[in-house]
Design a protein around this motif. Structure first.
Motif, PDB file in Angstrom:
ATOM      1  N   MET A   1      61.024  19.223 -35.942  1.00  0.00           N
ATOM      2  CA  MET A   1      60.819  18.874 -37.325  1.00  0.00           C
ATOM      3  C   MET A   1      59.826  19.483 -38.066  1.00  0.00           C
ATOM      4  O   MET A   1      58.566  19.376 -37.394  1.00  0.00           O
ATOM      5  CB  MET A   1      61.041  17.345 -37.478  1.00  0.00           C
ATOM      6  N   ARG A   2      59.851  19.916 -39.179  1.00  0.00           N
ATOM      7  CA  ARG A   2      58.485  20.357 -40.039  1.00  0.00           C
ATOM      8  C   ARG A   2      57.752  19.048 -40.570  1.00  0.00           C
ATOM      9  O   ARG A   2      58.609  18.298 -41.368  1.00  0.00           O
ATOM     10  CB  ARG A   2      59.034  21.120 -41.081  1.00  0.00           C
ATOM     11  N   ALA A   3      56.663  18.871 -40.158  1.00  0.00           N
ATOM     12  CA  ALA A   3      56.008  17.580 -40.773  1.00  0.00           C
ATOM     13  C   ALA A   3      54.758  18.113 -41.439  1.00  0.00           C
ATOM     14  O   ALA A   3      54.002  19.015 -41.153  1.00  0.00           O
ATOM     15  CB  ALA A   3      55.687  16.816 -39.513  1.00  0.00           C
ATOM     16  N   LEU A   4      54.563  17.330 -42.588  1.00  0.00           N
ATOM     17  CA  LEU A   4      53.439  17.584 -43.596  1.00  0.00           C
ATOM     18  C   LEU A   4      52.455  16.148 -43.630  1.00  0.00           C
ATOM     19  O   LEU A   4      52.948  15.132 -43.822  1.00  0.00           O
ATOM     20  CB  LEU A   4      53.957  17.776 -44.696  1.00  0.00           C
ATOM     21  N   ALA A   5      51.235  16.150 -43.352  1.00  0.00           N
ATOM     22  CA  ALA A   5      50.306  15.188 -43.599  1.00  0.00           C
ATOM     23  C   ALA A   5      49.785  15.752 -44.866  1.00  0.00           C
ATOM     24  O   ALA A   5      49.086  16.413 -45.319  1.00  0.00           O
ATOM     25  CB  ALA A   5      49.013  15.374 -42.760  1.00  0.00           C
ATOM     26  N   ILE A   6      49.932  14.460 -45.745  1.00  0.00           N
ATOM     27  CA  ILE A   6      49.486  14.313 -47.300  1.00  0.00           C
ATOM     28  C   ILE A   6      48.152  13.694 -47.396  1.00  0.00           C
ATOM     29  O   ILE A   6      48.031  12.556 -47.067  1.00  0.00           O
ATOM     30  CB  ILE A   6      50.725  13.660 -48.258  1.00  0.00           C
TER      31      ILE A   6
END
Length: 237
Positions: A1-6
Motif C-alpha cells: 500500500m502507498r502510504a503518506l505521512a502528512i
C-alpha cells in the motif's frame, strides 16, 4: 500500500529536520509531505533538504487548512493510506507500523493514537486531561463515538478517510470535530495505545487561558454538525 505521512508545519525550522530524520529511520516505506502553513522561517528549505515533498501555502491557514491540503495531495496522487504527524516532535513514528497494519487489514478506516490506553509517555496537564474527558463524553452523547483521546493528532486513515477529509476538514481545533465527521460518515474507527512526547520547541497554541475558549468552541462546532449521514461507529481499543 502507498502510504503518506502528512506533516503540517508552521515556523518549525528548529525541529522539523529531527522529525523528518526520525520518520525516515522508523518508517522508511512512507512518503513524507510537509505542508508549510505560511512559515516565515526556513521550514520549507530544511524539509526539502531532508527529502520531503513540500507544499508551501502562501499564507497561514491554520492547522485544519494545512492538514486538508495534505489529504488533497494524498487523494490526487493515489495514496492508499495517510497519516498525520505533528512537526513538533510529539508523535513517535514507531507507532505508524501498527496503525498501518490495522488499516491495511480492513479492520478500520481510521486509527487514532491514544495516550490514555496505557501508562507511560506525556499525558498533558491536569486541566487539559479534564477537558479531554469532557470532550470524550460530549462526542459519545452527540454522535456515538467512544474515544479516550479526542484531541490526539496522531491519526492514520485509509482511502475512505482520505476522500472524506480532502473534501471536508474542520478548520480550527479540528481533532474532536474530525472524529465526529468520520463517525457520522460511517467510517470504522479504532484506537491504539501510543506514547506521546513533550514538544521539542515552541509552545502550544492552547495555553491554560485558552482552554475554556477551546472547549466552548469545539462544543458549539459539534452541536452544529450536519444531520447524520452514515450511522454511528464506535472507536474501539
Amino acid at each position: 500500500m502507498r502510504a503518506l505521512a502528512i506533516v503540517p508545519a508552521y515556523n518549525e525550522a528548529r525541529g522539523i529536520g529531527r522529525v523528518l530524520q526520525e520518520l525516515k529511520r522508523e518508517a522508511p516505506a512512507w512518503d513524507v509531505c510537509v505542508v508549510d502553513d505560511g512559515s516565515t522561517d526556513a521550514t520549507s528549505s530544511i524539509a526539502r533538504e531532508h527529502g520531503a515533498v513540500v507544499l508551501k501555502l502562501p499564507f497561514n491557514l491554520g492547522i485544519g487548512g494545512a492538514v486538508q491540503t495534505g489529504y488533497l495531495f494524498a487523494r490526487q496522487h493515489g495514496y492508499d493510506v495517510a497519516a498525520q504527524i505533528d512537526a513538533d516532535g510529539q508523535h513517535d513514528p514507531r507507532f505508524l507500523a501498527g496503525a498501518l497494519e490495522i488499516v491495511a487489514s480492513g479492520a478500520a478506516d481510521m486509527v487514532v493514537g491514544s495516550r490514555y490506553l496505557e501508562a507511560g509517555g506525556f499525558r498533558s496537564t491536569a486541566i487539559r486531561r479534564a477537558g479531554s474527558t469532557y470532550l470524550s463524553w460530549f462526542l459519545r452523547v452527540r454522535c456515538g463515538a467512544r474515544t479516550s483521546d479526542p484531541t490526539s493528532g496522531f491519526r492514520v486513515g485509509g482511502r475512505r478517510a482520505i476522500e472524506l477529509f480532502s473534501a471536508n476538514y474542520p478548520s480550527d481545533y479540528p481533532e474532536p470535530e474530525a472524529i465526529a465527521l468520520a463517525t457520522r460518515a460511517g467510517l470504522r474507527l479504532r484506537e491504539i495505545p501510543v506514547a506521546m512526547r513533550t514538544r521539542q520547541h515552541g509552545m502550544s497554541s492552547i495555553g491554560p487561558g485558552r482552554t475554556l475558549y477551546y472547549l466552548i468552541k469545539v462544543s458549539l462546532a459539534l452541536l452544529l454538525l450536519p444531520a447524520d449521514r452514515g450511522g454511528h461507529a464506535e472507536i474501539t481499543g
